[in-house]
Design a protein around this motif. Sequence first.
Motif, PDB file in Angstrom:
ATOM      1  N   SER A 187       0.849  -1.204   0.000  1.00  0.00           N
ATOM      2  CA  SER A 187       0.000   0.000   0.000  1.00  0.00           C
ATOM      3  C   SER A 187       0.878   1.244   0.000  1.00  0.00           C
ATOM      4  O   SER A 187       0.514   2.281  -0.549  1.00  0.00           O
ATOM      5  CB  SER A 187      -0.914  -0.015   1.203  1.00  0.00           C
ATOM      6  N   GLU A 188       2.050   1.089   0.591  1.00  0.00           N
ATOM      7  CA  GLU A 188       2.968   2.230   0.627  1.00  0.00           C
ATOM      8  C   GLU A 188       3.424   2.608  -0.781  1.00  0.00           C
ATOM      9  O   GLU A 188       3.426   3.778  -1.171  1.00  0.00           O
ATOM     10  CB  GLU A 188       4.179   1.843   1.469  1.00  0.00           C
ATOM     11  N   ARG A 233       0.671   4.212  -2.710  1.00  0.00           N
ATOM     12  CA  ARG A 233       0.536   5.609  -2.289  1.00  0.00           C
ATOM     13  C   ARG A 233       1.562   6.476  -3.001  1.00  0.00           C
ATOM     14  O   ARG A 233       1.259   7.566  -3.488  1.00  0.00           O
ATOM     15  CB  ARG A 233       0.803   5.696  -0.783  1.00  0.00           C
ATOM     16  N   ILE A 257      -6.260   5.600  -5.148  1.00  0.00           N
ATOM     17  CA  ILE A 257      -5.169   5.256  -4.218  1.00  0.00           C
ATOM     18  C   ILE A 257      -5.117   6.224  -3.051  1.00  0.00           C
ATOM     19  O   ILE A 257      -5.007   5.834  -1.896  1.00  0.00           O
ATOM     20  CB  ILE A 257      -3.802   5.294  -4.936  1.00  0.00           C
ATOM     21  N   ILE A 258      -5.168   7.489  -3.379  1.00  0.00           N
ATOM     22  CA  ILE A 258      -4.919   8.468  -2.325  1.00  0.00           C
ATOM     23  C   ILE A 258      -6.114   8.624  -1.393  1.00  0.00           C
ATOM     24  O   ILE A 258      -5.959   8.952  -0.226  1.00  0.00           O
ATOM     25  CB  ILE A 258      -4.559   9.841  -2.956  1.00  0.00           C
TER      26      ILE A 258
END
Lengths: 319, 394
Positions: free
Chosen positions: B283-284, B287, B392-393
């Motif tokens: 997920s990082e 992001r 995503i954000i």
Amino acid sequence: MILAPEVLTLFILNGIFLLFATVAFVLSVNIFLNWDINATTPKQYSLEKQSFLAATIVKYIFMLKLPLFLFFVFTLDKISSLLTGAMCAAGVVDATEYGTYLLMLKLLNLYLFGFWLTLHYLDIKNPNLPYTKMKFEFFIIAFLFLVMEIVLEGIMFASLDIDKMVSCCGSLYSSASTSAMGDILTINTPLLLGLFYGIFVLMILFYFFRVKYLFALLNITFIIGALISLISLFGTYIYELPTHHCPFCFLQADYYYVGYVLYTALFIGTFYGIRTGIMEMLGEKSCKSYNVSLIFNTLYVLLVTLYPIVYFIKNGVWL
Amino acid sequence: MKNINLYLVEFAINALLRAKSKNIFILVVFTLLTSLLTAVFLITGSIKHELQSTVQALPQITVQKIKAGRHYDIDTIIADDIINIAGVSEATPRVWGYYYFENAGVNFSLLGIDQYEQQYKESLSKVVETYDFDTPNSEAQMIVGQGVQKIMQENYYKDYFNFIKPDGSFKKVTLAGVFDAQTQLESNDMILMSKENVREIFGISENRATDIVVKVPNPEEVSTIASKIKMMYPDTRVISSNDLQVSYQNIFDYKSGVFLALFTIALFTFFMIIYDKTSGLSSEEKREIGILKAIGWRVDDILKEKFYEAFIVSFLAYTLGVILAFGFVYLFQAPLLREIFVGYSQLKTSFELPFIFDLQMLFLVFFLSVPIYIAATIIPSWRAATLEVDEIIR
């Protein structure tokens, strides 16, 4: 023969190319049929995303095909020591009926993929993506050529027979041979030289006057003229042997691999030359390809001219 | 085509360092794979070179008699006919064979030579100069290779050896000398003695020989002369040194080809692993891509950055792998791996792998490593690059 490591490597890479090119082909057909830049549908949106994947794949294939082509020629050279009678790649190319076509197809594909990339760069430079449909239409055709090449390559290596006697380049490229090659070699030298340098001088003229279509057209004739004059005249000076006309032997270490330099210069020069014509057709500016084309074509002409001159200085006679 | 964006390269390196453990794992595995592949090609290249150079020292043509599909003793008179062919400078009947020493389970190569005959190998002429084989009065003598000497000493034969003849009786031969260490590759398992003695040990009659070697000074004439001999004696097998050279090339192409064919499986497994590893974005990372796109990166920029990442990893692995392989093969003489290619025999010759630098081999390994890695990352990078920013954000 199939199990020679070089041939296996070519097969493995061809397998990867085929796999990815098929993906790109399916995407291309999809884009070609459904592309509509003005639509705001989710479909168009996903098509735009897919066009990136297809473009990346074609870029990947082309970037590898360039060095792989040299590797292919290198492999032919190496295999030649296994075939009775062959002394350089010419023997291997001639060993099967497919060899010549494969080589031509490979060259054609290099030009095709190169032009595709040109189209691609023009396309993504413009926010309206004006050439997207056209470039994928073009790829559909290029894909067929690529598949043909891969299949032909497979057939060629599979049908190479170590126990069969093949001809050496000395007999293939002699003026006594009855093929078209023999006719080419009997063209008399002043005519040939006049043609070769004539094309080159015209090219420089058109460069200064910026006649783009003629410049591109001249580049196409320059490929043919350069190859014929290389086989029938300049080659003999590289070998310092009036009877040896082979266009492959100077790829070997004995001649300091000069063939790779020559062919690369010729390819880059003519590729960018023809590219100017295509850019003109699309109404784009093409200053850079003009210059690149002229520089590399000049490099080629200088290199091949140097061989006879050095020979004359050393020996005081022409061959 | 376009210039390389150094900031993008820097970004790629930093991105790689951020996911350190994952990338180091990939790098190590990939380095090992490429080094294994390179090592195999280096070993075959070296051995091939070694064999090719011994082939050049061999006689140009060897003539053997074939009877019932097997190698059989040949009439020595044939040599007199062969020497009459124009272009042949020498035709020498050879008497030789393998002697199986049961106690140690090894084969010795016994070679008979004549003192006053022209020797077909230079190393043999030197031996003849040093030792005397023409001693009908005294006892039989032999000269042995270092490996043979060692085996004999282990079995308490210090000064002589008892050969068992076909009729069951013994033939005692005293040891007269040992070969130089330089000729180890060809002489390690060799025993040299006079032709009469070898004939006696193997039970070969006086007018027969094992084969005939023919010397042809002009290499261009070898194949013509070989076919002439074949015409004169259809029951013979005529082997020229060119044939040997080609078959050596074939054997080693075949050996490394089989290895490569098996290795393909490993490559494709690796392809899958890379595909899988690069597909699974944390997920990082998602992001990160989202933010990059939000601040104005285009899909192409992200694709390019991902390509740089893949290229840096794979090219580093390729370079390290090649260096590792060179060290492994030439500094440590390729333990374990070498056995595959040298073949096994009790009296195996121990020799150094000569250093051969083959540029084409480097290209070969390059094409088998870097493009495959990059290919595996194409689709995952595209997936990552076309992620929706808002999704995503959010």
